[in-house]
Write a protein that holds these residues in place. Structure first.
Motif, short mmCIF file in Angstrom:
data_model
loop_
_atom_site.label_atom_id
_atom_site.label_comp_id
_atom_site.label_asym_id
_atom_site.label_seq_id
_atom_site.Cartn_x
_atom_site.Cartn_y
_atom_site.Cartn_z
N VAL A 155 93.21 46.62 3.71
CA VAL A 155 92.85 47.32 2.48
C VAL A 155 91.62 46.67 1.84
O VAL A 155 90.74 47.36 1.31
CB VAL A 155 94.03 47.33 1.49
CG1 VAL A 155 93.60 47.80 0.11
CG2 VAL A 155 95.13 48.24 2.01
N ALA A 156 91.55 45.34 1.87
CA ALA A 156 90.42 44.63 1.25
C ALA A 156 89.10 45.09 1.84
O ALA A 156 88.09 45.23 1.12
CB ALA A 156 90.59 43.12 1.41
N VAL A 157 89.08 45.31 3.14
CA VAL A 157 87.84 45.71 3.81
C VAL A 157 87.34 47.04 3.26
O VAL A 157 86.15 47.21 2.95
CB VAL A 157 88.06 45.80 5.33
CG1 VAL A 157 86.81 46.34 6.02
CG2 VAL A 157 88.44 44.45 5.89
N LEU A 200 81.45 48.11 4.87
CA LEU A 200 82.60 47.78 5.71
C LEU A 200 82.30 46.66 6.70
O LEU A 200 83.20 45.88 7.05
CB LEU A 200 83.05 49.02 6.49
CG LEU A 200 83.72 50.13 5.68
CD1 LEU A 200 84.09 51.30 6.60
CD2 LEU A 200 84.95 49.62 4.96
N LEU A 201 81.06 46.53 7.15
CA LEU A 201 80.74 45.57 8.20
C LEU A 201 81.02 44.12 7.81
O LEU A 201 81.70 43.40 8.56
CB LEU A 201 79.28 45.75 8.63
CG LEU A 201 78.94 47.09 9.28
CD1 LEU A 201 77.44 47.17 9.60
CD2 LEU A 201 79.75 47.28 10.55
N PRO A 202 80.53 43.64 6.65
CA PRO A 202 80.83 42.25 6.29
C PRO A 202 82.32 41.99 6.11
O PRO A 202 82.82 40.93 6.49
CB PRO A 202 80.08 42.05 4.96
CG PRO A 202 79.04 43.11 4.95
CD PRO A 202 79.64 44.28 5.66
N GLY A 203 83.04 42.96 5.55
CA GLY A 203 84.46 42.79 5.35
C GLY A 203 85.23 42.70 6.66
O GLY A 203 86.18 41.92 6.78
N PHE A 261 94.57 43.65 -2.17
CA PHE A 261 94.01 42.83 -1.10
C PHE A 261 95.10 42.16 -0.27
O PHE A 261 94.81 41.64 0.82
CB PHE A 261 93.09 41.76 -1.70
CG PHE A 261 91.69 42.24 -1.96
CD1 PHE A 261 91.40 43.60 -1.99
CD2 PHE A 261 90.66 41.34 -2.18
CE1 PHE A 261 90.13 44.05 -2.24
CE2 PHE A 261 89.37 41.78 -2.42
CZ PHE A 261 89.10 43.14 -2.44
N LEU A 262 96.33 42.12 -0.77
CA LEU A 262 97.43 41.54 0.00
C LEU A 262 97.84 42.42 1.16
O LEU A 262 98.49 41.96 2.10
CB LEU A 262 98.64 41.29 -0.91
CG LEU A 262 98.46 40.24 -2.01
CD1 LEU A 262 99.72 40.17 -2.86
CD2 LEU A 262 98.14 38.88 -1.42
#
Length: 287
Positions: free
Chosen positions: A223-225, A29-32, A218-219
């Motif tokens: 959610v993408a994270v 989760l951190l990089p996202g 991802f839109l």
């Protein structure tokens, strides 16, 4: 059509894998989150300045009467922001993988280890892994920009531009998104970009079944994270099939043999190999 379902199945399996190995979800989760903050700031700034940018790019429409000027520039503003969003969806994965390279590589290795058999390792220092990832991401970005410009131009075609072109855009996004994610596992197997692209094209439906639903997801903000760790895990499982290691759809005829990049055992009396340092060294290999 079966490959569409298989590709989506790998996406689901990846999310289940990180769900069963919760600490990897936390690491992923951190990089996202870092990348999301940067992208959100850029898109908000673009949204506020899109009208001025469109007016600057279309000085010939300054003297147009209402409502044609507003309709024309409004249409261009929407297309411009859609193109920016399209590029953001594609590059988000590349930037997130680059920021979180040590974590995602370790996650991919853990997935391989859980499936049994050999676990390929690049054997490269962290700075070289980052350089290779950045170089390949730049090459993919060039392709994405070319497709984006083409689709942007096709968007002006009546009816087709509002129906077929968006579908093509999602397919292009899904394909390259899948490439970026499978690259984590394939680079460890010595499979370069020039080999990965034909490999994914030969199983296009499998690739789209994985990448298109992820692109749509991802839109949705945030959610993408949360999906990134599971997406890396699922892409690793799919890479195993593409290289002939998995059993879902059977090995791909002519697939490049996965190379084990671990350095050979040192000869007796030789100095020990340098130990890799950096963030990846602190990440546990399995739990």
């Amino acid at each position: 059509m079966r490959d569409l379902g298989v590709g989506f199945g790998y996406l689901v399996k990846g999310q289940r894998w990180v769900g069963a190995h919760g600490r990897w979800l936390g690491f992923g989760l951190l990089p996202g989150l870092v990348t999301l903050v940067l992208y959100a700031a850029a898109l908000v700034g673009l949204l506020y300045g899109a009208d001025d940018l469109t007016a600057w790019a279309t000085p010939f429409a300054d003297d147009w009467s209402s409502p044609w000027q507003g309709l024309f520039r409004g249409f261009l503003t929407v297309l411009f922001f859609a193109l920016a969003l399209f590029l953001a969806v594609i590059t988000f994965t590349a930037v997130t993988l680059l920021v979180g390279q040590p974590f995602y590589e370790s996650l991919s290795e853990a997935v391989d280890r859980s499936e049994g058999g050999d676990v390929p390792e690049s054997g490269l220092p962290l700075w070289r892994e980052l350089r290779v990832s950045a170089r390949d991401s730049l090459r993919i970005l060039v392709r994405v920009v070319l497709y984006g410009v083409l689709l942007f131009a096709l968007g002006f075609i009546p009816v087709v531009g509002q129906t077929v072109v968006p579908v093509l855009g999602f397919c292009v996004s899904g394909f390259f998104l899948c490439e970026e994610l499978t690259a984590v596992a394939m680079q460890r197997r010595g499979i370069e970009l020039k080999q990965r692209l034909p490999l994914l094209r030969s199983r296009r439906l499998l690739t789209l079944g994985f990448g298109v639903p992820l692109t749509l997801a991802f839109l949705v903000p945030f959610v993408a994270v949360f999906l990134m760790p599971g997406a890396v895990a699922g892409a690793t499982l799919m890479a195993r099939e593409l290289t002939g290691e998995g059993a879902e759809g059977g090995p791909l005829p002519g697939a490049p043999e996965a190379k084990r990049l671990n350095p050979p055992p040192p000869h007796p009396g030789s100095p020990p190999a340098p130990r890799r340092t950096g963030p990846a060294a602190d990440v546990p290999r399995e739990w």
